[in-house]
Design a protein around this motif. Structure first.
Motif, short mmCIF file in Angstrom:
data_model
loop_
_atom_site.label_atom_id
_atom_site.label_comp_id
_atom_site.label_asym_id
_atom_site.label_seq_id
_atom_site.Cartn_x
_atom_site.Cartn_y
_atom_site.Cartn_z
N ILE A 177 86.64 64.90 59.12
CA ILE A 177 85.62 63.91 59.45
C ILE A 177 84.50 63.94 58.40
CG2 ILE A 177 86.01 63.85 61.94
CD1 ILE A 177 83.82 65.94 62.26
N SER A 178 83.78 62.83 58.37
CA SER A 178 82.65 62.73 57.45
C SER A 178 81.41 63.30 58.12
CB SER A 178 82.43 61.26 57.09
OG SER A 178 81.18 61.10 56.44
N LEU A 179 81.32 64.63 58.15
CA LEU A 179 80.17 65.29 58.77
C LEU A 179 79.66 66.33 57.79
CD1 LEU A 179 78.64 65.52 61.60
CD2 LEU A 179 80.05 67.55 61.95
N LYS A 180 78.41 66.16 57.37
CA LYS A 180 77.85 67.11 56.42
C LYS A 180 77.51 68.42 57.11
CE LYS A 180 76.09 63.35 53.62
NZ LYS A 180 74.99 62.40 53.63
N GLU A 181 77.33 69.46 56.31
CA GLU A 181 77.14 70.81 56.88
C GLU A 181 75.87 70.95 57.69
OE1 GLU A 181 77.62 73.43 53.51
OE2 GLU A 181 79.47 74.21 54.43
N ASP A 182 74.93 69.99 57.52
CA ASP A 182 73.69 70.09 58.29
C ASP A 182 73.61 69.04 59.39
OD1 ASP A 182 73.47 67.91 56.61
OD2 ASP A 182 71.37 68.28 56.08
N GLU A 183 74.71 68.29 59.58
CA GLU A 183 74.69 67.20 60.57
C GLU A 183 75.36 67.58 61.88
OE1 GLU A 183 74.73 63.07 57.97
OE2 GLU A 183 76.63 64.07 58.38
N ILE A 184 74.92 66.90 62.94
CA ILE A 184 75.54 67.05 64.26
C ILE A 184 75.89 65.65 64.76
CG2 ILE A 184 75.20 67.84 66.64
CD1 ILE A 184 73.11 69.80 65.65
N ILE A 185 77.07 65.52 65.40
CA ILE A 185 77.42 64.24 66.03
C ILE A 185 76.50 64.08 67.23
CG2 ILE A 185 79.24 62.85 67.11
CD1 ILE A 185 81.29 64.71 65.79
#
Lengths: 314, 156
Positions: A177-185
């Motif tokens: 998935i396109s989720l950066k290391e500092d992001e939360i869904i």
């Protein structure tokens, strides 16, 4: 020993996510299995854990500009209608006890409700969340196919702010998935207008706890007896859910249809478009041939259902 | 250290690992062996308990995540009117063969009847769909829940 964090605010959660790159953990129904050790032993996680289930903003569902905003930690049992405001909605996937509004629950599009209801079994759905189903990014993920059909947008948050991304761009491949290391869904946004007609069909080996061999999720907005917009999304027939846009423009330009002969022609044409786009594989659950045959048959079933809906609207 | 209310009793448990499972707290630390480890992957329902009144698979829950929660195990259910009735109906209908799945079946049945006093057969089958009986005595289990529905009109 793995570090575990239980933030009490979104700001704290985002800070921990950024500093520690901790894995966001809500219901844990996928993560506890993926990192499972031996019987009777705690699972062996490699990175720190960030419990996000208890934060209220991850557990809400509300109307937004005629669409819906669904918190990522909302359990599938609530979306499925297994339980809702009637039972208090407490202590579900989360222990936070947020009670969803019955009027809002009633607006959940049928395709999402039906897809959520066919994930796992009741005890699993009480913990499994919509955000988790997305993060797992299985081509057979049932709520994912429904969210493709609903043109959902995924809202990701980090310390630097919010990022909204269409589901087709969020899911990159199986488990990716396109989720950066500092992001939360954070939230799943289903944009307006909510559909007038939806279709969901999952084919699996048994009613409960069956992984999907093939699924079709579809939705349409109808105006004056015509298809204003529609979507057809196939699950488990490629590395990602596949939306067949040619079917969508075909139905938009060709409906309403009354004569049976013409309907057959349209279904045949729709099948031809899908046939070139879906790329199922042989695996332990099914064969490519079976998947393709059934996928094409589902198109006929869905279009027939859509035609019924158009007739009713007359 | 976590605190749980288990079958109505406040318990404090020292967990050896932050991701230590609720199932292991119940079986290893408290000594309640009604919930069992079948598959360990949330597919079989043998480890079912009620967490704040909601049916869950305790093998998939880190105990630290549910600190302060209220847990009902098969032992706690057995002490209640509802549990006694379910046990009687399972016995009469031959709903238990080897018995390994029975506690989980009863937890799922109890949650169903607590929220739906008059379930149809389809609803019963759906509610128990996550509980696997390897003796395959499903029909007798469904019969038992139907009997408990009829007899327990004043309980549920």
């Amino acid at each position: 020993m793995v570090e575990v964090f239980k933030p009490t605010s979104l700001a704290e959660a985002l800070r921990i996510r950024a500093d520690k790159h901790a894995i966001p953990f809500a219901g844990g129904t996928d993560l506890m299995v993926r990192f499972r050790a031996r019987d009777g032993m705690a699972p062996s996680f490699k990175s720190p854990i960030l419990f996000v289930d208890a934060l209220p903003e991850f557990n809400t569902i509300r109307m937004f500009n005629g669409g819906l905003k669904i918190g990522a930690s909302l359990p599938l049992s609530i979306l499925a209608g297994d339980r809702g405001a009637v039972n208090g909605g407490t202590g579900t996937g989360a222990t936070s006890g947020v009670v969803p509004d019955a009027a809002v629950l009633a607006t959940i599009p049928g395709v999402l409700k039906a897809a959520a209801a066919e994930v796992g079994a009741p005890a699993l759905r009480n913990r499994a969340t919509i955000g988790g189903n997305l993060a797992n990014a299985s081509p057979a993920g049932d709520s994912i196919a429904a969210l493709y059909a609903l043109s959902a947008e995924i809202i990701l948050v980090s310390l630097s702010g919010e990022r909204m991304i269409p589901i087709e761009k969020f899911i990159l491949g199986p488990g990716e998935i396109s989720l950066k290391e500092d992001e939360i869904i954070h939230t799943i946004h289903i944009p307006a207008p909510l559909p007038d007609w939806t279709y969901w069909r999952k084919v699996g080996t048994r009613r409960a706890n069956a992984l999907t061999k093939i699924s079709l999720a579809a939705a349409a907005s109808i105006k004056d007896g015509r298809v204003e917009s529609c979507s057809f999304a196939f699950g488990a027939v490629g590395p990602r859910v596949i939306r067949v846009h040619e079917i969508e423009s075909l139905l938009q330009s060709r409906f309403p249809v009354v004569q049976e002969a013409k309907l057959k022609e349209i279904i045949a044409e729709a099948k031809k478009f899908a046939s070139s786009m879906i790329t199922p594989i042989d695996d332990q659950r099914s064969t490519a041939k079976y998947r393709k045959t059934v996928a094409l048959n589902l198109i006929g079933d869905a279009i027939a259902s859509l035609v019924e809906e158009l007739k009713l609207g007359d | 250290m976590i605190r749980l209310r288990i079958n109505g009793l406040e318990r404090e448990v020292e967990i050896p690992h932050p991701m230590y499972r609720l199932l292991d707290v119940l079986r290893e630390d408290i000594g309640l062996t009604g919930a069992k480890e079948g598959c360990g992957e949330g597919e079989c329902g043998a480890c079912a308990v009620l967490l704040n009144g909601v049916l869950v698979n305790s093998c998939l829950i880190p105990a630290s995540q549910v600190d302060e929660a209220d847990i009902l195990t098969p032992e706690g259910l057995a002490e209640t009117e509802a549990g006694k009735l379910l046990a009687k109906c399972f016995t009469e209908c031959h709903g238990a063969q080897c018995g390994f799945c029975t506690p989980g079946m009863m937890m799922a049945a109890a949650e169903l009847l607590f929220t739906n006093r008059k379930p149809t057969e389809v609803e019963i089958r759906e509610a128990l769909a996550g509980n696997i009986c390897r003796c395959t005595g499903y029909d007798m289990i469904i019969d038992a829940v139907q009997l408990a529905t009829e007899r327990g009109a004043n309980i549920w």
